[in-house]
Enzyme design. Structure first.
Site, PDB file in Angstrom:
ATOM      1  N   GLU A 101     -11.362 -49.734  27.614  1.00 39.01           N
ATOM      2  CA  GLU A 101     -11.357 -51.004  26.875  1.00 39.01           C
ATOM      3  C   GLU A 101     -11.537 -50.734  25.381  1.00 39.01           C
ATOM      4  O   GLU A 101     -12.207 -49.783  24.993  1.00 39.01           O
ATOM      5  CB  GLU A 101     -12.512 -51.899  27.336  1.00 39.01           C
ATOM      6  CG  GLU A 101     -12.152 -52.925  28.378  1.00 39.01           C
ATOM      7  CD  GLU A 101     -11.342 -54.101  27.817  1.00 39.01           C
ATOM      8  OE1 GLU A 101     -10.706 -53.959  26.758  1.00 39.01           O
ATOM      9  OE2 GLU A 101     -11.340 -55.146  28.466  1.00 39.01           O
ATOM     10  N   ASP A 102     -10.981 -51.600  24.571  1.00 42.77           N
ATOM     11  CA  ASP A 102     -11.224 -51.497  23.126  1.00 42.77           C
ATOM     12  C   ASP A 102     -12.533 -52.158  22.740  1.00 42.77           C
ATOM     13  O   ASP A 102     -13.277 -51.638  21.916  1.00 42.77           O
ATOM     14  CB  ASP A 102     -10.056 -52.078  22.317  1.00 42.77           C
ATOM     15  CG  ASP A 102      -9.712 -53.502  22.726  1.00 42.77           C
ATOM     16  OD1 ASP A 102     -10.143 -53.944  23.812  1.00 42.77           O
ATOM     17  OD2 ASP A 102      -9.002 -54.183  21.959  1.00 42.77           O
ATOM     18  N   ASP A 105     -17.095 -58.046  24.687  1.00 46.66           N
ATOM     19  CA  ASP A 105     -17.770 -59.120  23.943  1.00 46.66           C
ATOM     20  C   ASP A 105     -18.655 -59.905  24.920  1.00 46.66           C
ATOM     21  O   ASP A 105     -19.800 -59.518  25.168  1.00 46.66           O
ATOM     22  CB  ASP A 105     -16.697 -59.990  23.280  1.00 46.66           C
ATOM     23  CG  ASP A 105     -17.288 -61.076  22.414  1.00 46.66           C
ATOM     24  OD1 ASP A 105     -18.523 -61.187  22.328  1.00 46.66           O
ATOM     25  OD2 ASP A 105     -16.528 -61.849  21.799  1.00 46.66           O
ATOM     26  N   PHE A 154     -16.037 -60.687  14.054  1.00 41.31           N
ATOM     27  CA  PHE A 154     -14.663 -60.577  14.555  1.00 41.31           C
ATOM     28  C   PHE A 154     -14.007 -59.406  13.844  1.00 41.31           C
ATOM     29  O   PHE A 154     -13.909 -59.385  12.620  1.00 41.31           O
ATOM     30  CB  PHE A 154     -13.868 -61.859  14.306  1.00 41.31           C
ATOM     31  CG  PHE A 154     -12.638 -61.909  15.163  1.00 41.31           C
ATOM     32  CD1 PHE A 154     -12.666 -62.550  16.392  1.00 41.31           C
ATOM     33  CD2 PHE A 154     -11.471 -61.278  14.764  1.00 41.31           C
ATOM     34  CE1 PHE A 154     -11.533 -62.568  17.208  1.00 41.31           C
ATOM     35  CE2 PHE A 154     -10.341 -61.287  15.572  1.00 41.31           C
ATOM     36  CZ  PHE A 154     -10.376 -61.941  16.793  1.00 41.31           C
ATOM     37  N   ARG A 167      -3.111 -54.911  14.514  1.00 32.95           N
ATOM     38  CA  ARG A 167      -3.387 -53.856  15.503  1.00 32.95           C
ATOM     39  C   ARG A 167      -3.065 -52.475  14.951  1.00 32.95           C
ATOM     40  O   ARG A 167      -3.595 -51.473  15.415  1.00 32.95           O
ATOM     41  CB  ARG A 167      -2.553 -54.085  16.777  1.00 32.95           C
ATOM     42  CG  ARG A 167      -2.910 -55.338  17.555  1.00 32.95           C
ATOM     43  CD  ARG A 167      -2.188 -55.309  18.904  1.00 32.95           C
ATOM     44  NE  ARG A 167      -2.155 -56.598  19.553  1.00 32.95           N
ATOM     45  CZ  ARG A 167      -3.104 -57.074  20.364  1.00 32.95           C
ATOM     46  NH1 ARG A 167      -4.174 -56.360  20.597  1.00 32.95           N
ATOM     47  NH2 ARG A 167      -2.975 -58.252  20.936  1.00 32.95           N
TER      48      ARG A 167
HETATM   49  C1  PRP Z   1     -10.036 -58.489  24.248  1.00 33.17           C
HETATM   50  C2  PRP Z   1     -10.507 -57.093  24.602  1.00 33.17           C
HETATM   51  C3  PRP Z   1     -11.138 -57.267  25.939  1.00 33.17           C
HETATM   52  C4  PRP Z   1     -11.669 -58.689  25.884  1.00 33.17           C
HETATM   53  C5  PRP Z   1     -13.147 -58.668  25.641  1.00 33.17           C
HETATM   54  O1  PRP Z   1      -8.795 -58.682  24.828  1.00 33.17           O
HETATM   55  O2  PRP Z   1      -9.439 -56.196  24.644  1.00 33.17           O
HETATM   56  O3  PRP Z   1     -10.218 -57.114  26.995  1.00 33.17           O
HETATM   57  O4  PRP Z   1     -11.005 -59.353  24.813  1.00 33.17           O
HETATM   58  O5  PRP Z   1     -13.678 -59.976  25.616  1.00 33.17           O
HETATM   59  P1  PRP Z   1     -14.793 -60.475  26.617  1.00 33.17           P
HETATM   60  O6  PRP Z   1     -15.791 -59.368  26.788  1.00 33.17           O
HETATM   61  O7  PRP Z   1     -15.380 -61.677  25.918  1.00 33.17           O
HETATM   62  O8  PRP Z   1     -14.137 -60.835  27.914  1.00 33.17           O
HETATM   63  P2  PRP Z   1      -7.858 -59.932  24.462  1.00 33.17           P
HETATM   64  O9  PRP Z   1      -7.979 -60.966  25.546  1.00 33.17           O
HETATM   65  O10 PRP Z   1      -8.115 -60.349  23.055  1.00 33.17           O
HETATM   66  O11 PRP Z   1      -6.402 -59.388  24.604  1.00 33.17           O
HETATM   67  P3  PRP Z   1      -5.678 -58.232  23.766  1.00 33.17           P
HETATM   68  O12 PRP Z   1      -6.340 -56.944  24.160  1.00 33.17           O
HETATM   69  O13 PRP Z   1      -4.267 -58.328  24.216  1.00 33.17           O
HETATM   70  O14 PRP Z   1      -5.840 -58.527  22.295  1.00 33.17           O
END
Ligand code: PRP
Length: 185
Positions: A101-102, A105, A154, A167
């Site tokens: 995961e990146d 949150d 953010f 990105r």
């Molecule tokens: C982001 C990130 C995680 C998630 C974390 O993805 O890559 O998957 O949000 O948030 P959380 O802990 O509150 O669930 P996003 O839905 O923004 O999609 P993306 O990776 O395509 O930008």
């Protein structure tokens, strides 16, 4: 917030620091999987830069396979929508899965993914995230490897987006809010 109101702010984590930290993570992961293999399951879209850099720093002796899944929880907003959509989850039965995961949150995305992967018969499951937002005490997901703990800001860059932008930036930046119309001179 409208995409036109946002702007790239200060650098939170420069590229060189990201690179060094990933080397340390890859080293630890390589030790933990020594003599075996793993399926690096990168969560798209945001995890694609981190995943690509992480696997290339792992011990070449480890049998690393890669796959991807698409999870979506934010849409174009700067706060979590509290809903997780997963598209095309790959087969994980009897695999040693490492979720990549990146950012974590609220933890809802990861909690949902971990539950699905366990329910689909993975032999083992660990998770690595580059960024972990502090102050989320009510999470039910587990994190095995964390790159950086960051405040509740953010952030964009290094795979992370705002409204699908930024990105491609090599550093991780804080997103600034630009002047709103009523605040303009
Ligand atoms: C982001 C990130 C995680 C998630 C974390 O993805 O890559 O998957 O949000 O948030 P959380 O802990 O509150 O669930 P996003 O839905 O923004 O999609 P993306 O990776 O395509 O930008």
């Amino acid at each position: 917030m409208n995409p036109n109101d946002a702007a790239i702010g200060r650098t939170l984590i420069p590229a060189a620091k990201i690179r060094d930290r990933i080397a340390g993570l890859a080293h630890r992961i390589s030790d933990d999987y020594a003599g075996g293999g793993l399926l690096a399951l990168t969560v798209l879209r945001g995890g694609f830069v981190f995943g690509a850099d992480l696997i290339r720093q792992m011990d070449p002796e480890i049998a690393v396979q890669v796959d991807f899944l698409r999870a979506s929880s934010y849409g174009d907003r700067t706060t979590s929508a509290g809903r997780v959509d997963v598209a095309h989850p790959p087969p994980v039965e009897d695999r040693d899965v490492l979720i990549v995961e990146d950012i974590v949150d609220t933890g809802r995305t990861l909690e949902s993914l971990q539950e699905r992967i366990r329910n689909h018969g993975a032999r083992s499951l660990r998770t690595v995230t580059l960024l972990d937002k502090e102050g989320r005490a009510d999470r039910r997901c587990t994190l095995d490897y964390v790159g950086f703990r960051i405040p509740d800001l953010f952030v964009v860059g290094y795979g992370l987006d705002y409204a699908q932008m930024y990105r491609h930036l090599p550093d991780i930046h804080v997103l600034d809010h630009g002047p709103r119309p009523e605040e303009s001179p």
